[in-house]
Enzyme design. Structure first.
Site, mmCIF file in Angstrom:
data_model
loop_
_atom_site.group_PDB
_atom_site.id
_atom_site.type_symbol
_atom_site.label_atom_id
_atom_site.label_comp_id
_atom_site.label_asym_id
_atom_site.label_seq_id
_atom_site.Cartn_x
_atom_site.Cartn_y
_atom_site.Cartn_z
ATOM 1 C CG ASP A 103 22.552 -24.300 2.218
ATOM 2 O OD1 ASP A 103 21.389 -24.730 2.174
ATOM 3 O OD2 ASP A 103 22.901 -23.331 2.912
ATOM 4 C CG ASP A 153 20.861 -21.547 7.050
ATOM 5 O OD1 ASP A 153 21.496 -22.459 6.494
ATOM 6 O OD2 ASP A 153 19.919 -20.940 6.501
#
Length: 543
Positions: free
Chosen positions: A385, A438
């Site tokens: 990420d 997420d």
């Protein structure tokens, strides 16, 4: 239907989901990264998005979005304080030399090129203009800055740049109308939008539902296994729950999964197009149909038990319950309707329903067997990420993940593998979004924690699920706080979620003395019914 047959679809969608991040999708990311254009006296405005509202012969017409320049007076933020001024074309059009007429308080529209931005603004101001609209020679927006050698700048009118297509529309209005006026203002975004609150609740509720379903299935499987061990002197070869195969992630597959996601992300970045997005819509619908059907069958089977337990043989698909046959047409119809209308304003509702069903189903099928695998998976995703949101700018000159998530190169609103809610009270509109990854990746760990608690007969307070759930919710909350502090700039959610979720789990496990079991076995030791049965038989023989 056989979920094992389509498990690759789900895993592919999970991989695709990693390209998304919580963000506010507004009119471009041009107003950020101020450090790339240093400030100096007379050229120190912040870059702001500017609304350019038009009126034709006194009737409100089209609205355009531009970017305010580093120089000139700041744009007012409140619409009621913005003046309505007559719009006129510059003569000459580039405004690089003295105009043939006075502008007398008009907003003057000039073409980019031939001279500096500041020169155009100075000439327009000297001719009496109240503001200057500079039309870019490209379809994109642009940051108007001052040259390094420019000093003593004192421009007292606002300057705004508009994209090429907006300039063409304004010129057409001027040619076909007797009077065109404009209003320039730059409304500020609210500190917190209700969309972010609902998105937070949606993410937390999705993990909550998926975790309880996963834990309930694991407990049912454990009970069923105990019965089999009592009735037969053998252990089943297959690990099955309610007819659906469980996929356990290994350490190697956790690393390869993130590598595959990186490869797919780059492929999306390089080949993003209208047709590529349409292909992703089709894949999303295939996974959504399977997921929605799985969730509905599991839910309705409590009330239609007979239909759920009665099967019919269908070619290619095998044995299918009557309840599945009844639900399947509805799921297909729902997904097809969403695919047809996925560009309309209310399509986010259908996208969220299919997305939540997909996330819950994946968390039901895919498990992390222990805390070791969970740590490797989340750690790799954490680095992934950060790299693709921030560090990829050094290699690709822009954030790859942000470009892909927004769909900048496709002409679309972005890929469908995300949950989204419109920002209802934001003057700039757009959506608050969160990627499947997420929710899914932390959800795998949280679902594991509840399975462990139930198998270990731990209370809610003494277990790990409550604390893991709280840590995830707090980490996501911190993400949105950071998002707002960064003025809507996309943030990698796992940067905040992983340390809170994984750190809480590891710390509690170490403190309670369960870390070794959690790290290796992933489930508490249970007395084996077969051993108990054999021991009882030996006692009877002795008697």
């Amino acid at each position: 239907m056989n979920l094992q047959r389509l498990s690759w679809v789900f895993l592919l969608l999970v991989g695709i989901s990693l390209v998304c991040y919580p963000a506010s999708v507004i009119a471009g990311d041009i107003v950020h990264d101020d450090d790339s254009a240093p400030k100096k006296p007379g050229c120190e405005n912040d870059f702001v998005l500017v609304k350019v509202q038009t009126w034709i012969d006194g009737i409100e017409h089209e609205e355009f979005v531009g970017v305010g320049a580093r120089f000139g007076t700041p744009i007012v933020s409140k619409e009621k304080k913005a003046h309505h001024d007559h719009l006129t074309l510059a003569d000459p059009r580039d405004s690089c030399s003295k105009p043939k007429k006075k502008y007398s308080g008009d907003v003057v529209m000039v073409d980019r090129g031939q001279c500096k931005f500041t020169t155009k603004a100075n000439i327009a101001e000297a001719a009496g203009a109240s503001a200057v609209l500079i039309i870019n020679n490209q379809k994109e927006l642009y940051k108007m800055v001052c040259d390094p050698d420019e000093t003593d700048l004192d421009i007292q009118i606002p300057a705004v740049i508009l994209p090429q297509d907006a300039g063409a529309s304004l010129e057409k209005m001027l040619m076909n109308s007797s009077s065109v006026s404009v209003q320039l203002y730059s409304p500020k975004r609210p500190l917190v939008d209700v969309a972010e609150v609902f998105l937070w609740l949606m993410a937390v509720a999705t993990i909550l539902c998926a975790s309880y379903w996963s834990a309930w299935s694991a407990r049912e499987a454990a009970i069923e296994q105990d019965k089999l061990l009592k009735d037969a002197d053998e252990i089943p070869n297959a690990k099955a729950v309610g007819g659906s195969t469980i996929v356990d992630i290994s350490t190697a597959s956790a690393v390869l999964f993130v590598v595959f996601a990186s490869f797919f992300l780059v492929m999306l970045y390089e080949f993003m197009s209208y047709w590529f997005i349409e292909l992703l819509v089709i894949l999303f619908c295939i996974g959504g149909v399977e997921a929605l059907q799985t969730c509905l069958v599991a839910l309705l089977s409590r009330w239609f038990k007979h239909a759920a337990e009665s099967f019919i043989k269908v070619p290619f698909f095998g044995a299918i319950s009557y309840l599945t046959l009844a639900v399947f047409p509805f799921c297909v119809t729902f997904a097809v309707i969403w695919a047809v209308y996925h560009k309309v304003s209310f399509a986010w509702i259908g996208q969220d329903i299919l997305g939540i069903a997909l996330i819950i189903t994946v968390l039901q099928i895919v498990h992390v067997p222990n805390l070791k695998v969970a740590t490797v998976l989340l750690s790799c995703a954490f680095l992934y990420d950060i790299f693709w949101v921030f560090l990829s700018k050094k290699l690709f000159h822009e954030s790859v993940m942000i470009v892909v998530a927004r769909g900048d190169k496709s002409g679309e609103d972005g890929i469908p593998m995300l949950l989204k809610i419109p920002r209802l009270f934001d003057p700039w509109g757009g959506y608050s979004i969160i990627g499947f990854g997420d929710i899914l990746l932390p959800g795998l760990v949280i679902a594991f924690s509840l399975r462990y608690d139930w198998l270990a007969n731990k209370s809610l307070r003494a277990g790990y699920f409550l604390w893991a759930m709280f840590a995830y919710g707090f980490g996501l909350l911190v993400t949105y706080v950071a998002l707002n502090l960064m003025d809507g700039h996309g943030q990698p959610a796992l940067l905040y979620i992983v340390p809170f979720t994984l750190g809480t789990f590891l710390t509690l496990g170490k403190k309670r003395g369960d870390l070794k079991v959690l790290w290796t076995r992933g489930e508490p030791e249970r007395p084996c019914p077969h051993v108990q049965l054999q021991h009882s038989q030996e006692l009877n023989e002795e008697k």
